[in-house]
Design a protein around this motif. Structure first.
Motif, mmCIF file in Angstrom:
data_model
loop_
_atom_site.group_PDB
_atom_site.id
_atom_site.type_symbol
_atom_site.label_atom_id
_atom_site.label_comp_id
_atom_site.label_asym_id
_atom_site.label_seq_id
_atom_site.Cartn_x
_atom_site.Cartn_y
_atom_site.Cartn_z
ATOM 1 N N VAL A 16 67.595 2.627 23.690
ATOM 2 C CA VAL A 16 67.984 3.563 22.631
ATOM 3 C C VAL A 16 67.037 4.758 22.633
ATOM 4 C CG1 VAL A 16 68.428 3.843 20.162
ATOM 5 C CG2 VAL A 16 68.855 1.634 21.264
ATOM 6 N N ARG A 65 71.377 10.981 22.673
ATOM 7 C CA ARG A 65 72.162 11.924 21.877
ATOM 8 C C ARG A 65 72.351 13.263 22.574
ATOM 9 N NH1 ARG A 65 69.762 12.747 16.317
ATOM 10 N NH2 ARG A 65 71.454 14.264 16.246
ATOM 11 N N ALA A 79 72.066 7.603 17.553
ATOM 12 C CA ALA A 79 71.938 6.229 17.057
ATOM 13 C C ALA A 79 71.493 6.295 15.597
ATOM 14 C CB ALA A 79 70.927 5.465 17.900
ATOM 15 N N PRO A 80 71.950 5.366 14.733
ATOM 16 C CA PRO A 80 72.623 4.120 15.078
ATOM 17 C C PRO A 80 74.147 4.187 15.197
ATOM 18 C CG PRO A 80 72.092 4.099 12.762
ATOM 19 C CD PRO A 80 71.524 5.380 13.302
ATOM 20 N N SER A 81 74.778 5.322 14.862
ATOM 21 C CA SER A 81 76.244 5.335 14.832
ATOM 22 C C SER A 81 76.851 5.038 16.207
ATOM 23 C CB SER A 81 76.747 6.691 14.322
ATOM 24 O OG SER A 81 76.298 7.746 15.155
ATOM 25 N N LEU A 120 75.880 2.982 18.355
ATOM 26 C CA LEU A 120 75.706 1.582 18.749
ATOM 27 C C LEU A 120 76.913 0.725 18.376
ATOM 28 C CD1 LEU A 120 72.014 1.075 17.541
ATOM 29 C CD2 LEU A 120 72.807 1.813 19.798
ATOM 30 N N ILE A 136 63.493 0.748 21.977
ATOM 31 C CA ILE A 136 63.663 1.983 21.222
ATOM 32 C C ILE A 136 62.543 2.928 21.637
ATOM 33 C CG2 ILE A 136 63.888 3.022 18.945
ATOM 34 C CD1 ILE A 136 64.621 0.272 17.847
ATOM 35 N N GLY A 186 63.644 8.274 18.142
ATOM 36 C CA GLY A 186 64.484 8.236 16.958
ATOM 37 C C GLY A 186 64.186 7.103 16.003
ATOM 38 N N ALA A 215 65.088 7.436 12.299
ATOM 39 C CA ALA A 215 66.486 7.617 11.884
ATOM 40 C C ALA A 215 66.879 6.495 10.933
ATOM 41 C CB ALA A 215 67.401 7.622 13.103
ATOM 42 N N LEU A 224 68.238 2.690 11.881
ATOM 43 C CA LEU A 224 68.226 2.409 13.318
ATOM 44 C C LEU A 224 67.622 1.048 13.633
ATOM 45 C CD1 LEU A 224 68.656 3.122 16.251
ATOM 46 C CD2 LEU A 224 66.492 4.369 16.213
ATOM 47 N N CYS A 242 69.673 -2.284 15.161
ATOM 48 C CA CYS A 242 69.286 -2.924 16.425
ATOM 49 C C CYS A 242 68.952 -4.398 16.215
ATOM 50 C CB CYS A 242 68.098 -2.186 17.040
ATOM 51 S SG CYS A 242 68.492 -0.536 17.649
ATOM 52 N N SER A 257 56.090 7.369 12.854
ATOM 53 C CA SER A 257 56.748 6.185 13.420
ATOM 54 C C SER A 257 55.781 5.016 13.544
ATOM 55 C CB SER A 257 57.333 6.522 14.798
ATOM 56 O OG SER A 257 58.397 7.435 14.681
#
Length: 429
Positions: free
Chosen positions: A271, A296, A323-325, A327, A338, A341, A344, A347, A351, A370
């Motif tokens: 991802v 993306r 992502a996540p859409s 997936l 990952i 992202g 996001a 996400l 996952c 992150s």
């Protein structure tokens, strides 16, 4: 765990087992008495037009040539002729890149009577004096020639199953483009038949015209001085990848793949694919490994595809979108990486929910935001939180010093088998 296409739960019942008869270039004369009897008794004979033409008139069954594409026609033809005795013809060994696999998947092995013939690979090794167990086989029948790239190593012996008469020249061109122009090629045609012959040459100077469409290519790999040496373990040189800076660098990549721990037949979600390096080296770990790279940026997605083709894993599936859409609808993974992202919304939860029980999730980041998120997840769900740091020696005036690369924070965790223990990650942000 290796997974295969499941046998249908309720295949159409057949009153007789389907005879699957391997036949070679030597035709009827090369068949055993048992195989001949099965073909004579059959009321329906299914096979390629060339194979059907090898049978004598006393094989009186209705002759049905496979249509193209073949695989979707299998259940229809079995259902259409299911009340009669069926014999299916296959080239050589039906269970070696042959129709036997599709029939076993459709009917189950207990409903088949397989009568194999020596395969073209067995014939080729016999002619060349190559031990079969030490010879790698790559099929290009219905597959892109680029998949051969992953098997090119100095000193290796390869047998390539050709798609048609043009395949030898295409293979010679690929070898030359990858720095293996000095490799010896022998094209063995009509193996086992009266017209058996071969041509010999070197990939870089290959000028033989197309010959017989039934051929096997024997390659003795020899690398030129310019060929870039690639290993079999994760951590390929950074320069083999086309990238715009979005690349998991070599040493971090090797550590990440070690944590992801690819095994035969497993599926990875990569991802935030970037250049696709994690998914590509996952696929290179074993021919049966599968991977989906989600990226993306359309430009980067196209770059991932080019990298996969060049490095011998054209089977990498690239999904372009956020992502996540993006997936949604993907098959459940055995491992998730990952690489971008992470912040996001939803996400990590998406996952985790998709990951199979016992699967591994690995996330890398270089940003403080992150990193804080990964620290929270580590506190809540356990696993291992590590910081990976790499420094390179560089010139400092007339001396040498260390230049530190950005440290990478990595969280890795294995999903427990208990659904209760893993059900609430998606609710956390």
């Amino acid at each position: 765990m290796t997974r295969s296409r499941p046998v249908p739960a309720s295949p159409a019942p057949l009153p007789y087992p389907v005879a699957v008869v391997g036949i070679g270039a030597d035709g009827w004369s090369g068949l055993t008495g048992t195989a001949r009897e099965a073909l004579r008794e059959a009321e329906v004979l299914i096979g390629g037009a060339r194979q059907l033409d090898l049978l004598p008139p006393d094989c009186a069954g209705v002759r049905v040539a496979w249509p193209s594409p073949l695989r979707p026609a299998v259940p229809r033809l079995l259902a259409e002729h299911g009340e009669r005795r069926i014999a299916v013809l296959a080239s050589g060994d039906p269970m070696f890149y042959g129709i036997g696999r599709a029939l076993a998947e459709e009917l189950g092995p207990q409903r088949l009577h397989v009568l194999p013939h020596p395969s073209s690979v067995s014939y080729a090794c016999a002619r060349l004096g190559w031990p079969l167990e030490d010879t790698e086989v790559v099929t290009l029948v219905g597959r892109p020639v680029s998949r051969l790239s992953a098997s090119l190593y100095e000193g290796r012996r390869l047998l390539v199953l050709s798609a048609d008469a043009s395949t030898p020249a295409t293979v010679a061109a690929l070898l030359t483009a990858h720095g293996f122009g000095p490799s010896r090629l022998r094209v063995l045609e009509q193996l086992g038949g009266e017209g058996e012959t071969y041509v010999d040459g070197v990939a870089g100077t290959w000028e033989h015209p197309p010959g017989d469409r039934l051929n096997v290519i024997a390659i003795e790999c020899r690398a030129s001085a310019e060929a870039l040496r690639l290993g079999t373990v994760p951590g390929l040189p950074d320069e083999v990848y086309e990238h715009d800076g979005q690349l998991t660098k070599r040493h971090i990549r090797a550590a990440t793949l070690g944590t992801l721990a690819p095994a035969p037949g497993e599926l990875l979600w990569d991802v935030g694919g970037g250049s696709g390096s994690i998914a590509i080296e996952w696929l290179r770990a074993h021919p049966s490994c599968r991977a989906v790279s989600v990226e993306r940026d359309p430009v980067r997605a196209e770059r991932i595809t080019r990298n996969a083709e060049r490095l011998g894993v054209p089977g990498l599936r690239v999904v372009t979108g956020p992502a996540p859409s993006s997936l949604a609808g993907l098959p459940s993974p055995d491992a998730v990486f990952i690489g971008g992202g992470l912040t996001a919304p939803g996400l990590l939860g998406a996952c985790w929910e998709a990951l199979r029980p016992g699967g591994r999730l690995v996330a890398n980041t270089v940003t403080l935001e992150s990193e804080a998120l990964l620290a929270q997840r580590h506190k809540a769900y356990g696993g291992e939180l590590v910081r990976l740091s790499v420094a390179h020696a560089v010139p400092v005036g007339g001396f040498t010093g260390w230049r530190q690369a950005m440290p990478v924070t990595q969280w890795s965790v294995t999903k427990p088998s208990s659904s209760e223990a893993s059900s609430h990650m998606g609710d956390r942000r």
